[in-house]
Scaffold this active site. Structure first.
Site, PDB file in Angstrom:
ATOM      1  N   PRO A  10      -5.965   5.318   9.221  1.00 17.52           N
ATOM      2  CA  PRO A  10      -7.338   5.000   9.593  1.00 17.52           C
ATOM      3  C   PRO A  10      -7.773   3.591   9.220  1.00 17.52           C
ATOM      4  CG  PRO A  10      -7.301   6.558   7.759  1.00 17.52           C
ATOM      5  CD  PRO A  10      -5.895   6.415   8.245  1.00 17.52           C
ATOM      6  N   ASN A  11      -8.562   3.048  10.100  1.00 18.76           N
ATOM      7  CA  ASN A  11      -9.222   1.743   9.979  1.00 18.76           C
ATOM      8  C   ASN A  11      -8.277   0.552  10.140  1.00 18.76           C
ATOM      9  OD1 ASN A  11     -11.883   2.781   9.559  1.00 18.76           O
ATOM     10  ND2 ASN A  11     -11.217   3.355   7.511  1.00 18.76           N
ATOM     11  N   ARG A  18     -12.089  -5.893   9.399  1.00 15.48           N
ATOM     12  CA  ARG A  18     -12.396  -5.137   8.176  1.00 15.48           C
ATOM     13  C   ARG A  18     -11.877  -5.886   6.949  1.00 15.48           C
ATOM     14  NH1 ARG A  18      -9.308  -0.279   5.572  1.00 15.48           N
ATOM     15  NH2 ARG A  18     -10.819   0.300   4.001  1.00 15.48           N
ATOM     16  N   TYR A  23      -7.429  -7.657   3.550  1.00 20.84           N
ATOM     17  CA  TYR A  23      -6.383  -7.384   4.529  1.00 20.84           C
ATOM     18  C   TYR A  23      -5.968  -8.601   5.352  1.00 20.84           C
ATOM     19  CZ  TYR A  23      -7.665  -2.634   3.360  1.00 20.84           C
ATOM     20  OH  TYR A  23      -7.925  -1.472   2.679  1.00 20.84           O
ATOM     21  N   ASN A  74       2.030   3.081   6.898  1.00 24.41           N
ATOM     22  CA  ASN A  74       0.883   2.688   6.087  1.00 24.41           C
ATOM     23  C   ASN A  74      -0.156   3.793   6.287  1.00 24.41           C
ATOM     24  OD1 ASN A  74      -1.455   1.698   4.961  1.00 24.41           O
ATOM     25  ND2 ASN A  74      -1.102  -0.397   5.644  1.00 24.41           N
ATOM     26  N   ALA A  77      -6.196   5.236   4.126  1.00 21.70           N
ATOM     27  CA  ALA A  77      -6.993   6.148   3.297  1.00 21.70           C
ATOM     28  C   ALA A  77      -6.340   7.517   3.135  1.00 21.70           C
ATOM     29  CB  ALA A  77      -8.394   6.305   3.873  1.00 21.70           C
ATOM     30  N   GLU A 101       6.880   3.820   2.656  1.00 19.20           N
ATOM     31  CA  GLU A 101       5.417   3.688   2.574  1.00 19.20           C
ATOM     32  C   GLU A 101       5.102   2.208   2.347  1.00 19.20           C
ATOM     33  OE1 GLU A 101       1.722   5.422  -0.137  1.00 19.20           O
ATOM     34  OE2 GLU A 101       3.763   5.500  -0.919  1.00 19.20           O
ATOM     35  N   HIS A 103       1.796  -0.783   2.107  1.00 18.80           N
ATOM     36  CA  HIS A 103       0.367  -1.085   2.028  1.00 18.80           C
ATOM     37  C   HIS A 103       0.194  -2.595   2.041  1.00 18.80           C
ATOM     38  CE1 HIS A 103      -0.854   3.019   1.218  1.00 18.80           C
ATOM     39  NE2 HIS A 103       0.226   3.106   0.462  1.00 18.80           N
ATOM     40  N   ARG A 110      -6.926  -2.029  -6.909  1.00 13.54           N
ATOM     41  CA  ARG A 110      -8.230  -1.866  -6.270  1.00 13.54           C
ATOM     42  C   ARG A 110      -9.026  -0.748  -6.940  1.00 13.54           C
ATOM     43  NH1 ARG A 110      -7.500  -1.565  -0.171  1.00 13.54           N
ATOM     44  NH2 ARG A 110      -9.735  -1.943  -0.247  1.00 13.54           N
TER      45      ARG A 110
END
Length: 148
Positions: A10-11, A18, A23, A74, A77, A101, A103, A110
């Site tokens: 998502p996003n 964003r 990012y 990735n 969320a 995985e 990111h 964070r």
């Protein structure tokens, strides 16, 4: 060429818009082009996908198992709470397929809620905090694992 799917949660369709301080300013189309180019240089046919729909992402994991396709993911969320996605990702690795995985940022640096991943324990490996370059490292890892 070996097919690999690069799955984004998502996003990530909002990359470049964003939180560019987190990012970066590059968008999903740039990431797609980068991943395809990096994959080609490694003998991999890369297909990039993105969805804000948890069920769709889980479905892609099921397809990966059925089609014997390695995965770079990735989970965004979904990383922190999607036990359904974790179960589906586990099916990928239990089928003997690499699942890396990735990111863009370093979730551990964070918010507190981002420090735990339900995907990391079932992933083959994790790459964090390297921006888009992390996807290249993940694809390198897939190629390396397939060559073993």
């Amino acid at each position: 060429m070996t097919k690999v799917i690069v799955v984004n949660g998502p996003n990530l369709g909002r990359l470049g818009v964003r939180e560019p301080d987190v990012y970066g300013n590059q968008d999903l189309e740039t990431l797609r082009q980068d991943c395809e180019r990096w994959g080609t240089s490694l003998g991999l046919e890369v297909k990039l996908r993105q969805s804000d729909d948890e069920a769709e992402v889980i479905g892609w994991m099921h397809q990966a198992v059925d089609q014997q396709t390695p995965v770079v993911m990735n989970p965004a969320a979904f990383t922190h709470y999607s036990y359904g996605l974790s179960d589906a990702a586990k099916m990928v690795t239990k089928a003997g397929l690499p699942l890396i995985e990735v990111h863009i940022s370093n979730p551990s640096a964070r918010d507190m809620f981002r420090k735990y991943s339900v995907i990391s324990p079932v992933a083959t490996a994790t790459v964090t905090g390297m921006g888009f370059y992390g996807y290249k490292l993940a694809l390198d890892a897939v190629a390396h694992l397939l060559a073993e």
